[in-house]
Design a protein around this motif. Structure first.
Motif, mmCIF file in Angstrom:
data_model
loop_
_atom_site.group_PDB
_atom_site.id
_atom_site.type_symbol
_atom_site.label_atom_id
_atom_site.label_comp_id
_atom_site.label_asym_id
_atom_site.label_seq_id
_atom_site.Cartn_x
_atom_site.Cartn_y
_atom_site.Cartn_z
ATOM 1 N N ALA A 1 5.298 -2.935 -6.464
ATOM 2 C CA ALA A 1 5.379 -4.359 -6.771
ATOM 3 C C ALA A 1 6.826 -4.816 -6.907
ATOM 4 C CB ALA A 1 4.603 -4.654 -8.053
ATOM 5 N N ILE A 2 7.640 -4.024 -7.555
ATOM 6 C CA ILE A 2 9.048 -4.381 -7.748
ATOM 7 C C ILE A 2 9.799 -4.333 -6.416
ATOM 8 C CG2 ILE A 2 11.207 -3.632 -8.825
ATOM 9 C CD1 ILE A 2 9.426 -2.760 -11.237
ATOM 10 N N ARG A 3 9.516 -3.337 -5.595
ATOM 11 C CA ARG A 3 10.155 -3.260 -4.275
ATOM 12 C C ARG A 3 9.785 -4.454 -3.411
ATOM 13 N NH1 ARG A 3 9.150 2.589 -1.695
ATOM 14 N NH2 ARG A 3 10.834 1.978 -0.288
ATOM 15 N N CYS B 1 -3.955 -4.273 2.045
ATOM 16 C CA CYS B 1 -3.961 -2.863 1.657
ATOM 17 C C CYS B 1 -3.469 -1.963 2.785
ATOM 18 C CB CYS B 1 -5.376 -2.420 1.270
ATOM 19 S SG CYS B 1 -5.943 -3.098 -0.302
ATOM 20 N N CYS B 2 -3.378 -2.512 3.993
ATOM 21 C CA CYS B 2 -2.921 -1.706 5.129
ATOM 22 C C CYS B 2 -1.422 -1.463 5.039
ATOM 23 C CB CYS B 2 -3.252 -2.412 6.436
ATOM 24 S SG CYS B 2 -5.023 -2.472 6.786
ATOM 25 N N LEU B 3 -0.978 -0.418 5.718
ATOM 26 C CA LEU B 3 0.435 -0.041 5.718
ATOM 27 C C LEU B 3 1.234 -0.842 6.738
ATOM 28 C CD1 LEU B 3 -0.109 3.832 5.665
ATOM 29 C CD2 LEU B 3 0.450 2.388 3.727
ATOM 30 N N LYS C 1 -3.888 -12.912 -11.304
ATOM 31 C CA LYS C 1 -4.451 -11.850 -10.476
ATOM 32 C C LYS C 1 -4.015 -12.039 -9.029
ATOM 33 C CE LYS C 1 -6.822 -8.492 -8.924
ATOM 34 N NZ LYS C 1 -6.006 -8.537 -7.687
ATOM 35 N N LEU C 2 -3.310 -11.048 -8.511
ATOM 36 C CA LEU C 2 -2.847 -11.099 -7.128
ATOM 37 C C LEU C 2 -2.762 -9.699 -6.561
ATOM 38 C CD1 LEU C 2 1.000 -11.722 -6.953
ATOM 39 C CD2 LEU C 2 -0.150 -11.225 -9.075
ATOM 40 N N HIS C 3 -2.363 -9.613 -5.326
ATOM 41 C CA HIS C 3 -2.250 -8.348 -4.599
ATOM 42 C C HIS C 3 -0.778 -8.178 -4.262
ATOM 43 C CE1 HIS C 3 -2.817 -5.301 -1.535
ATOM 44 N NE2 HIS C 3 -4.129 -5.436 -1.500
ATOM 45 N N PHE C 4 -0.178 -7.072 -4.706
ATOM 46 C CA PHE C 4 1.244 -6.861 -4.487
ATOM 47 C C PHE C 4 1.561 -6.327 -3.095
ATOM 48 C CE2 PHE C 4 0.732 -6.143 -9.178
ATOM 49 C CZ PHE C 4 1.384 -7.301 -9.580
ATOM 50 N N GLY C 5 0.539 -5.974 -2.329
ATOM 51 C CA GLY C 5 0.749 -5.453 -0.980
ATOM 52 C C GLY C 5 1.016 -3.962 -0.970
ATOM 53 N N GLU C 6 0.378 -3.268 -0.055
ATOM 54 C CA GLU C 6 0.672 -1.849 0.129
ATOM 55 C C GLU C 6 2.059 -1.716 0.749
ATOM 56 O OE1 GLU C 6 -0.157 2.185 -0.318
ATOM 57 O OE2 GLU C 6 -1.280 0.442 -1.063
ATOM 58 N N TRP C 7 2.760 -0.635 0.411
ATOM 59 C CA TRP C 7 4.098 -0.436 0.970
ATOM 60 C C TRP C 7 3.996 -0.333 2.493
ATOM 61 C CZ3 TRP C 7 8.684 -1.662 0.021
ATOM 62 C CH2 TRP C 7 9.752 -1.074 0.710
ATOM 63 N N GLY C 8 4.771 -1.162 3.189
ATOM 64 C CA GLY C 8 4.694 -1.251 4.643
ATOM 65 C C GLY C 8 4.052 -2.552 5.092
ATOM 66 N N SER D 1 -5.727 6.993 -1.739
ATOM 67 C CA SER D 1 -4.378 7.422 -2.125
ATOM 68 C C SER D 1 -3.368 6.550 -1.395
ATOM 69 C CB SER D 1 -4.162 8.891 -1.769
ATOM 70 O OG SER D 1 -4.352 9.110 -0.388
ATOM 71 N N GLY D 2 -2.246 6.307 -2.015
ATOM 72 C CA GLY D 2 -1.241 5.447 -1.405
ATOM 73 C C GLY D 2 -0.208 5.044 -2.424
ATOM 74 N N ALA D 3 0.487 3.933 -2.156
ATOM 75 C CA ALA D 3 1.599 3.505 -3.005
ATOM 76 C C ALA D 3 1.150 2.693 -4.205
ATOM 77 C CB ALA D 3 2.592 2.692 -2.172
ATOM 78 N N ARG D 4 -0.174 2.557 -4.433
ATOM 79 C CA ARG D 4 -0.671 1.796 -5.587
ATOM 80 C C ARG D 4 -1.836 2.528 -6.261
ATOM 81 N NH1 ARG D 4 -2.993 -2.888 -4.110
ATOM 82 N NH2 ARG D 4 -3.439 -2.005 -2.056
ATOM 83 N N HIS D 5 -1.882 3.829 -6.126
ATOM 84 C CA HIS D 5 -3.011 4.623 -6.614
ATOM 85 C C HIS D 5 -2.934 4.884 -8.116
ATOM 86 C CE1 HIS D 5 -6.435 7.227 -6.251
ATOM 87 N NE2 HIS D 5 -5.773 8.282 -6.685
ATOM 88 N N ASN D 6 -1.752 4.818 -8.689
ATOM 89 C CA ASN D 6 -1.584 4.936 -10.144
ATOM 90 C C ASN D 6 -0.599 3.869 -10.588
ATOM 91 O OD1 ASN D 6 1.245 6.079 -10.248
ATOM 92 N ND2 ASN D 6 0.237 7.666 -9.025
ATOM 93 N N ALA D 7 -0.508 3.636 -11.882
ATOM 94 C CA ALA D 7 0.278 2.522 -12.384
ATOM 95 C C ALA D 7 1.768 2.672 -12.104
ATOM 96 C CB ALA D 7 0.046 2.347 -13.884
ATOM 97 N N VAL D 8 2.287 3.895 -12.140
ATOM 98 C CA VAL D 8 3.717 4.102 -11.898
ATOM 99 C C VAL D 8 4.071 3.727 -10.461
ATOM 100 C CG1 VAL D 8 5.566 5.803 -11.819
ATOM 101 C CG2 VAL D 8 3.900 5.863 -13.680
#
Length: 369
Positions: free
Chosen positions: A99-101, A285-287, A45-52, A86-93
């Motif tokens: 996460a990959i980026r 979670c911040c940008l 369990k980890l946090h992949f970071g919000e984009w930015g 809403s953001g870059a982790r709001h749905n699995a896709v």
């Protein structure tokens, strides 16, 4: 009885051990391998970071944990859940793409990624707990189905929780959007109509339509509000804020109780690593990633989420605050650095409540390796 918390400092000592060596040493010293049974599907369990954001835990460090889990007989997968906002982790896709980026692909970490609450945060089940605010909580299905779990937490500030560590990672990170909403119900926005410019920017970003423009400014439909705080981030006049006086304690206690639900049924099968580096004033979670508020400290390991957070809190506060950072006050060693960023918070509430409900112990023995 005190819980054992193992510590490896950030400085390179005479033995010249690097961070990867320290992770391995901590994993062994804290007995995290004993949390994993042969053949376990083990959630990392980890946090992949919000984009930015760029201060999330390094994927290279995660690879070391993955290899230690495999050596212990587990079958690891990396995981997190959908965000409420809403953001870059709001749905699995979008979450997988982010996460990959950020470098968490299999080719770096050696483990697949599963978003634990499914495509649109619908994969969850209720778990019964003996809490004071909840008797049932909503936990992501793949977290519940995992045989064991290793929780990797980046310790940093948080404008609502006081600080973020293992408890917050369990509570928000193992809950679907519906569970995150449950935890935020104690903190709803308050709009100062005297300051509101009536621009409607907040209504435009609200993911649930809880804000609407009116003749007198902006109105809030409390029944629709999920407490995500997006409205505050775009308000140009600072007219929107949370009801801090009445909401901080319920929010943090609800969070601790969700953490209890996240580990239910996994007694003895959960281990924790807290990374006290890049200790920023805001959540990942911040940008963005602001500058550190204290110097890098090191890494902690334990099988007790309350104790490891209590130790993290104390170690951060023992530091001299960095001049020119977002610290408004409390720069001296021993002063609360997290309240120096957000004076209305008190990060110890989540720790104390965690002990009260049986999540862990606040008393710890710090063992340097």
């Amino acid at each position: 009885m005190r819980s054992s918390v193992y510590f490896a400092g950030a400085a390179v000592e005479s033995d010249r051990k690097n961070t990867l060596d320290k992770i391995n040493d901590l994993f062994e010293a804290a007995g995290l391998g004993a949390c994993i049974r042969e053949g376990d599907l083990t959630a990392v369990k980890l946090h992949f970071g919000e984009w930015g954001n760029d201060t999330y835990i390094s994927p290279v460090w995660v690879r070391e944990v993955v290899e230690r889990i495999r050596a212990a007989g587990g079958n690891p997968f990396l995981t997190d859940t959908a965000t409420l906002y809403s953001g870059a982790r709001h749905n699995a896709v979008d979450h997988l793409r982010t996460a990959i980026r950020h470098g968490f692909g299999f080719e770096v970490t050696g483990a697949p990624i599963l978003i634990a609450d499914g495509l649109t945060s619908g994969n969850w089940r209720e778990v019964g707990i003996a809490g004071e605010r909840f008797d049932r909580v909503k936990i992501a299905g793949d977290i519940l189905d995992a045989g064991s779990m290793i929780v990797l937490s980046h310790v940093k500030g948080h404008g609502m929780a006081g600080f973020g560590g293992a408890i917050k990672n369990l509570a928000m990170g193992c809950a679907p959007a519906a569970g995150k909403k449950d935890q935020h119900q104690g903190l709803l926005p308050v709009i100062d109509q005297k300051v509101c410019a009536g621009c409607g920017g907040c209504a435009g970003v609200c993911p649930t339509g809880a804000l609407e423009e009116t003749a007198g400014g902006v109105g809030l439909k409390a029944s629709r509000c999920i407490g995500c705080g997006e409205c505050m981030t775009v308000c140009p006049t600072g007219a929107i804020d949370f009801n801090w006086a009445g909401g901080v304690t319920p929010f943090m206690e609800m969070m601790a109780e969700y953490a209890l639900g996240a580990v239910a049924g996994k007694e003895g099968q959960v281990g924790y690593l807290n990374f006290l580096v890049n200790i920023t004033p805001d959540c990942d979670c911040c940008l963005w990633s602001d500058g550190r508020i204290v110097p890098d400290i090191g890494i902690l390991a334990s099988t007790d989420p309350v104790a490891i957070d209590a130790a993290s809190f104390d170690l951060v506060n023992a530091q001299q605050g960095i001049a020119g950072s977002r610290l408004l006050c409390n720069h001296a060693p021993g002063q609360d650095k997290f309240r120096g960023v957000a004076p209305y918070t008190d990060g110890t509430i989540q720790v104390r409540h965690g002990e009260r409900i049986g999540l862990g112990r606040t008393e710890y023995e710090l063992i340097e390796i």
